[in-house]
Scaffold this motif. Structure first.
Motif, PDB file in Angstrom:
ATOM      1  N   VAL A 265      14.721  41.488  12.747  1.00  0.00           N
ATOM      2  CA  VAL A 265      15.194  40.670  13.860  1.00  0.00           C
ATOM      3  C   VAL A 265      14.527  39.297  13.808  1.00  0.00           C
ATOM      4  O   VAL A 265      13.354  39.165  13.452  1.00  0.00           O
ATOM      5  N   SER A 266      15.276  38.291  14.192  1.00  0.00           N
ATOM      6  CA  SER A 266      14.781  36.917  14.207  1.00  0.00           C
ATOM      7  C   SER A 266      13.617  36.762  15.171  1.00  0.00           C
ATOM      8  O   SER A 266      13.651  37.275  16.296  1.00  0.00           O
TER       9      SER A 266
ATOM     10  N   GLY B 156      18.486  37.481  17.299  1.00  0.00           N
ATOM     11  CA  GLY B 156      18.976  38.822  17.025  1.00  0.00           C
ATOM     12  C   GLY B 156      18.800  39.226  15.577  1.00  0.00           C
ATOM     13  O   GLY B 156      18.111  38.565  14.800  1.00  0.00           O
ATOM     14  N   PRO B 157      19.412  40.356  15.170  1.00  0.00           N
ATOM     15  CA  PRO B 157      19.286  40.840  13.783  1.00  0.00           C
ATOM     16  C   PRO B 157      19.818  39.799  12.791  1.00  0.00           C
ATOM     17  O   PRO B 157      20.753  39.059  13.090  1.00  0.00           O
ATOM     18  N   TYR B 158      19.221  39.783  11.613  1.00  0.00           N
ATOM     19  CA  TYR B 158      19.705  38.883  10.576  1.00  0.00           C
ATOM     20  C   TYR B 158      21.079  39.358  10.097  1.00  0.00           C
ATOM     21  O   TYR B 158      21.355  40.564  10.065  1.00  0.00           O
TER      22      TYR B 158
END
Length: 253
Positions: free
Chosen positions: A106-107, A112-114
């Motif tokens: 996750v960023s 959010g998720p990459y």
């Protein structure tokens, strides 16, 4: 009566001199900004060519990790580390799949998720910690946003992006695509509020295209629309990519 006429002529001459001086100073300031951006683009081009030469001489000495093409950040723009130095990959590299893992990365900036990387994307380690930390300013979210924009462009079929820059004035991203430039226009002269002609204030694009524009400005005069080669696609600076809208991310407050 003649005395008043002389005074009137004198005042008119002073006003004309002042207006001319203002126009020249303003034009000089704009030209300095344009020259600064051309110089930065040339430095980027030189670095890319140097990396290409090094990779040709020692093909095993350079990894496929994206290279930070410019460690310098100016008041106008900074460049991401997404310079594709060699887009020709072997079939093995193009079809290589990342190792399966249960970890959802996750960023750290709350994005959010990459995103999932396509199998043929050149840099399968794009969102690895070692890659994200190897940029000029790891705490600047723009670098991760540029990576995300680059991946989405790839999925949309735009695969000739050599790099990316952003403008602090507009907040937009500008992919470096051969044959395309982004131009900000300003009046060539402004006299007593009246605008005449137009010239380039700022331009962003592929380093090779910027070098062509540099050649056209060697005579010292402002770069005009007629100086832009016909093979270049010209977009307005306002047509850059808003990363938050493009990626459907909430804008920071």
């Amino acid at each position: 009566m003649r005395y008043k006429l002389y005074w009137g002529l004198g005042i008119l001459i002073v006003l004309l001199i002042g207006a001319f001086t203002f126009v020249m100073v303003n034009e000089h300031a704009e030209d300095l900004q344009f020259e600064s951006e051309l110089k930065e683009a040339q430095e980027l081009a030189d670095q890319i060519k140097a990396q290409q030469k090094l990779k040709e001489e020692s093909p095993n000495s350079i990894s496929d990790t994206p290279i930070d093409a410019s460690a310098e950040e100016t008041s106008i723009e900074h460049t991401s580390g997404l310079d594709v130095l060699n887009s020709e990959k072997t079939k093995t590299e193009q079809t290589a799949m990342p190792l399966a893992t249960d970890e959802v990365r996750v960023s750290k900036f709350g994005f959010g998720p990459y995103p999932e990387l396509p199998a043929d994307f050149p840099y399968q380690d794009l969102f690895d910690a070692s890659t994200l930390d190897n940029v000029h300013d790891p705490d600047n979210p723009n670098y991760e946003l540029m990576y995300r924009v680059r991946v989405k462009l790839w999925k949309q079929g735009v695969r000739d992006v050599l790099g990316m820059s952003t403008s602090r004035r507009t907040g937009l991203f500008y992919p470096s695509i051969p044959g395309t430039i982004y131009v900000e226009w300003v009046p060539r002269w402004t006299v007593f509020g009246q605008e005449f002609g137009r010239k380039i204030r700022s331009v962003k694009g592929n380093p090779d295209d910027m070098e062509v524009l540099r050649d056209g400005s060697e005579d010292g005069r402002p770069l005009l629309e007629s100086d832009i080669p016909s093979h270049l696609k010209v977009l307005d600076m306002s047509e850059g990519i808003d990363p938050y809208d493009f990626l459907d991310l909430p804008k920071p407050k």
